[in-house]
Design an enzyme around this catalytic site. Structure first.
Site, PDB file in Angstrom:
ATOM      1  N   GLY A   7       0.865  -1.186   0.000  1.00  0.00           N
ATOM      2  CA  GLY A   7       0.000   0.000   0.000  1.00  0.00           C
ATOM      3  C   GLY A   7       0.896   1.228   0.000  1.00  0.00           C
ATOM      4  N   ARG A  11      -0.831   7.466   1.697  1.00  0.00           N
ATOM      5  CA  ARG A  11      -0.145   8.534   2.435  1.00  0.00           C
ATOM      6  C   ARG A  11       0.673   7.992   3.591  1.00  0.00           C
ATOM      7  NH1 ARG A  11      -5.706  11.606   2.061  1.00  0.00           N
ATOM      8  NH2 ARG A  11      -6.231   9.442   2.455  1.00  0.00           N
ATOM      9  N   VAL A  12       0.122   7.022   4.303  1.00  0.00           N
ATOM     10  CA  VAL A  12       0.889   6.439   5.408  1.00  0.00           C
ATOM     11  C   VAL A  12       1.998   5.541   4.858  1.00  0.00           C
ATOM     12  CG1 VAL A  12       0.771   4.841   7.360  1.00  0.00           C
ATOM     13  CG2 VAL A  12      -0.993   6.578   7.073  1.00  0.00           C
ATOM     14  N   GLY A  13       1.651   4.744   3.837  1.00  0.00           N
ATOM     15  CA  GLY A  13       2.636   3.816   3.261  1.00  0.00           C
ATOM     16  C   GLY A  13       3.875   4.537   2.773  1.00  0.00           C
ATOM     17  N   ARG A  84     -12.179   5.718   4.366  1.00  0.00           N
ATOM     18  CA  ARG A  84     -13.507   5.752   4.981  1.00  0.00           C
ATOM     19  C   ARG A  84     -14.261   6.970   4.486  1.00  0.00           C
ATOM     20  NH1 ARG A  84     -14.559   5.037  11.442  1.00  0.00           N
ATOM     21  NH2 ARG A  84     -16.765   5.540  11.476  1.00  0.00           N
ATOM     22  N   ARG A  90     -18.079   1.750  11.117  1.00  0.00           N
ATOM     23  CA  ARG A  90     -16.801   1.038  11.303  1.00  0.00           C
ATOM     24  C   ARG A  90     -16.843  -0.326  10.630  1.00  0.00           C
ATOM     25  NH1 ARG A  90     -13.164   1.672  15.453  1.00  0.00           N
ATOM     26  NH2 ARG A  90     -12.970   3.870  15.858  1.00  0.00           N
ATOM     27  N   ASN A 122      -6.798   0.282   9.378  1.00  0.00           N
ATOM     28  CA  ASN A 122      -7.844   0.392  10.406  1.00  0.00           C
ATOM     29  C   ASN A 122      -9.109  -0.378  10.029  1.00  0.00           C
ATOM     30  OD1 ASN A 122      -6.949   1.919  12.616  1.00  0.00           O
ATOM     31  ND2 ASN A 122      -6.981   3.796  11.374  1.00  0.00           N
ATOM     32  N   HIS A 177      -7.317   0.860  19.773  1.00  0.00           N
ATOM     33  CA  HIS A 177      -6.921   2.068  19.043  1.00  0.00           C
ATOM     34  C   HIS A 177      -8.234   2.622  18.495  1.00  0.00           C
ATOM     35  CE1 HIS A 177      -4.821   4.869  16.475  1.00  0.00           C
ATOM     36  NE2 HIS A 177      -5.298   4.316  15.375  1.00  0.00           N
TER      37      HIS A 177
HETATM   38  P1  NAP Z   1      -4.631   6.106   1.571  1.00  0.00           P
HETATM   39  O1  NAP Z   1      -3.765   7.287   1.313  1.00  0.00           O
HETATM   40  O2  NAP Z   1      -6.031   6.110   1.052  1.00  0.00           O
HETATM   41  O3  NAP Z   1      -3.851   4.844   1.010  1.00  0.00           O
HETATM   42  C1  NAP Z   1      -4.319   3.558   1.154  1.00  0.00           C
HETATM   43  C2  NAP Z   1      -3.650   2.643   0.151  1.00  0.00           C
HETATM   44  O4  NAP Z   1      -4.312   1.399   0.241  1.00  0.00           O
HETATM   45  C3  NAP Z   1      -3.823   3.076  -1.300  1.00  0.00           C
HETATM   46  O5  NAP Z   1      -2.855   3.992  -1.706  1.00  0.00           O
HETATM   47  C4  NAP Z   1      -3.701   1.740  -2.019  1.00  0.00           C
HETATM   48  O6  NAP Z   1      -2.329   1.401  -2.168  1.00  0.00           O
HETATM   49  C5  NAP Z   1      -4.294   0.758  -1.025  1.00  0.00           C
HETATM   50  N1  NAP Z   1      -5.681   0.444  -1.417  1.00  0.00           N
HETATM   51  C6  NAP Z   1      -6.760   1.271  -1.515  1.00  0.00           C
HETATM   52  N2  NAP Z   1      -7.838   0.588  -1.925  1.00  0.00           N
HETATM   53  C7  NAP Z   1      -7.437  -0.682  -2.095  1.00  0.00           C
HETATM   54  C8  NAP Z   1      -8.081  -1.876  -2.510  1.00  0.00           C
HETATM   55  N3  NAP Z   1      -9.384  -1.877  -2.824  1.00  0.00           N
HETATM   56  N4  NAP Z   1      -7.351  -3.001  -2.589  1.00  0.00           N
HETATM   57  C9  NAP Z   1      -6.036  -3.026  -2.267  1.00  0.00           C
HETATM   58  N5  NAP Z   1      -5.360  -1.918  -1.863  1.00  0.00           N
HETATM   59  C10 NAP Z   1      -6.063  -0.780  -1.766  1.00  0.00           C
HETATM   60  O7  NAP Z   1      -4.762   5.808   3.140  1.00  0.00           O
HETATM   61  P2  NAP Z   1      -3.713   6.170   4.286  1.00  0.00           P
HETATM   62  O8  NAP Z   1      -4.019   7.487   4.852  1.00  0.00           O
HETATM   63  O9  NAP Z   1      -2.341   5.871   3.783  1.00  0.00           O
HETATM   64  O10 NAP Z   1      -4.104   5.083   5.394  1.00  0.00           O
HETATM   65  C11 NAP Z   1      -3.881   3.709   5.153  1.00  0.00           C
HETATM   66  C12 NAP Z   1      -4.542   2.873   6.252  1.00  0.00           C
HETATM   67  O11 NAP Z   1      -3.857   3.080   7.479  1.00  0.00           O
HETATM   68  C13 NAP Z   1      -6.001   3.252   6.516  1.00  0.00           C
HETATM   69  O12 NAP Z   1      -6.734   2.073   6.811  1.00  0.00           O
HETATM   70  C14 NAP Z   1      -5.903   4.140   7.745  1.00  0.00           C
HETATM   71  O13 NAP Z   1      -7.108   4.182   8.482  1.00  0.00           O
HETATM   72  C15 NAP Z   1      -4.806   3.423   8.485  1.00  0.00           C
HETATM   73  N6  NAP Z   1      -4.090   4.193   9.510  1.00  0.00           N
HETATM   74  C16 NAP Z   1      -3.817   3.563  10.673  1.00  0.00           C
HETATM   75  C17 NAP Z   1      -3.115   4.197  11.676  1.00  0.00           C
HETATM   76  C18 NAP Z   1      -2.803   3.441  12.946  1.00  0.00           C
HETATM   77  O14 NAP Z   1      -2.333   4.026  13.916  1.00  0.00           O
HETATM   78  N7  NAP Z   1      -3.032   2.146  12.971  1.00  0.00           N
HETATM   79  C19 NAP Z   1      -2.687   5.514  11.488  1.00  0.00           C
HETATM   80  C20 NAP Z   1      -2.969   6.140  10.280  1.00  0.00           C
HETATM   81  C21 NAP Z   1      -3.673   5.462   9.282  1.00  0.00           C
HETATM   82  P3  NAP Z   1      -1.721   0.926  -3.580  1.00  0.00           P
HETATM   83  O15 NAP Z   1      -2.449   1.722  -4.625  1.00  0.00           O
HETATM   84  O16 NAP Z   1      -0.300   1.323  -3.408  1.00  0.00           O
HETATM   85  O17 NAP Z   1      -1.941  -0.528  -3.734  1.00  0.00           O
END
Ligand code: NAP
Length: 317
Positions: A7, A11-13, A84, A90, A122, A177
């Site tokens: 991923g 943005r996080v990745g 989301r 959720r 999440n 969390h």
């Molecule tokens: P984002 O910018 O929307 O990126 C998510 C990535 O997930 C996309 O760039 C894509 O990567 C992949 N993706 C999206 N739809 C998909 C699908 N249908 N199948 C497979 N891959 C898919 O989100 P983000 O802000 O980086 O956040 C990523 C996750 O981390 C979210 O679930 C967020 O809630 C969670 N998060 C958790 C924490 C924590 O403390 N645990 C903190 C912040 C965020 P590719 O296009 O590269 O495949």
């Protein structure tokens, strides 16, 4: 040492990958994405390499949509998930994300069977459970980021309240969390002195502080669209601790099997000793009566969401 981020266009990745690429212990970084994001991660990799050259860092960065490239990774970070939307509950978010996390966890088990999975997606406690079940890995090698980041946010708030350097604050949030996070006040200290010994303690509005921590992520998202640096540095803390076998005690999501007041069959944030084998020990914390009550509520809430989610997924995930 090799680390993969799934991923990576997210943005996080990408923030996590950049942060990790700077760590001297990481020699190989693989950015993994779906085919449609390949161009973007190729661009990210080039941009990162330019930045790292300015710091004389020669890490190898491979952008790829071929998941076989994670082979040999010591840690695989799963940060893929659907965003989301405001109308989503959720559970609406948990179902598609569980399918994504399960799919990637199986690929990790296939191509990097000796690795440690770090789940970011999440709702992270539930997703860690999904990754644990889908990968078939022993539980010490499946962890989730959640309360480590919450604890860092709390550290910042206390440092500000006490007008003291952030490194002097030792505190922890455990549990979920999310809504049911538990502030472990009984184990909070400042400069090694128990929190309750400070005169300011009496005047602190702890309920307001915990509310701030709970809402910290949404607050940032409302302002700038996503959280990036906070999760990225928290991820890098965890990865570095494992790769260097530092044996630090961090608060991470892990599968519980009765270690903390009998809580079992659920993944929750608790203090763990983290080293080269992942979770090397779950630290049994002594909680006050109120903390224990809150922890049990958290455990029940996450367990019931996990069970509801698992009942809605195909048996083979
Ligand atoms: P984002 O910018 O929307 O990126 C998510 C990535 O997930 C996309 O760039 C894509 O990567 C992949 N993706 C999206 N739809 C998909 C699908 N249908 N199948 C497979 N891959 C898919 O989100 P983000 O802000 O980086 O956040 C990523 C996750 O981390 C979210 O679930 C967020 O809630 C969670 N998060 C958790 C924490 C924590 O403390 N645990 C903190 C912040 C965020 P590719 O296009 O590269 O495949």
């Amino acid at each position: 040492m090799k680390v993969s981020v799934i991923g990576a266009s997210g943005r996080v990745g990408k923030a996590a990958a950049f942060c990790l690429a700077e760590e001297s212990v990481v020699s190989d970084m693989v950015l993994l994405s779906r085919e449609k994001s390949l161009d973007q991660i190729q661009g990210e990799a080039l941009d990162m390499k330019d930045a790292l050259a300015a710091k004389d860092i020669g890490v190898s960065i491979t952008p790829s949509s071929n998941f076989e490239n994670m082979e040999g990774s010591k840690i695989v970070v799963i940060a893929a998930g659907v965003p989301r939307t405001p109308d989503m509950t959720r559970m609406d978010l948990a179902i598609p994300n569980a399918k994504i996390v399960a799919h990637y966890s199986k690929l990790v088990a296939k191509y990097a069977p000796e690795s440690i999975i770090l789940v970011i997606t999440n709702p992270v406690d539930v997703m860690t459970y999904v990754a644990y079940k889908a990968s078939g890995f022993p539980r010490n090698r499946v962890i989730g980021l959640g309360n480590h980041l919450d604890s860092l946010r709390l550290k910042n708030l206390f440092a500000k309240q006490f007008n003291i350097h952030v490194s002097e604050v030792h505190t922890r949030i455990i549990g979920e969390h999310g809504e049911h996070m538990v502030l472990l006040l009984s184990s909070t200290s400042i400069g090694g002195i128990l929190f309750k010994e400070f005169s300011q303690y009496q005047s602190l509005d702890l309920d307001a502080i915990i509310e701030k921590v709970k809402k910290a992520g949404s607050y940032v998202i409302n302002k700038k669209g996503a959280t990036e640096y906070g999760p990225a540095f928290a991820i890098s803390n965890i990865v570095k601790t494992i790769l260097n076998d530092e044996k630090r005690i961090l608060t991470l999501t892990t599968f519980l099997d009765g270690e903390i007041y009998g809580t079992n069959d659920v993944c929750l944030g608790v203090p763990v000793k983290l080293g080269k084998n992942g979770v090397e020990r779950i630290i049994k914390v002594n909680m006050s009566d109120d903390e224990l009550k809150e922890f049990k509520v958290a455990a029940e809430a996450v367990k019931s969401s996990t069970q509801e989610l698992m009942s809605k997924l195909p048996e083979d995930l």
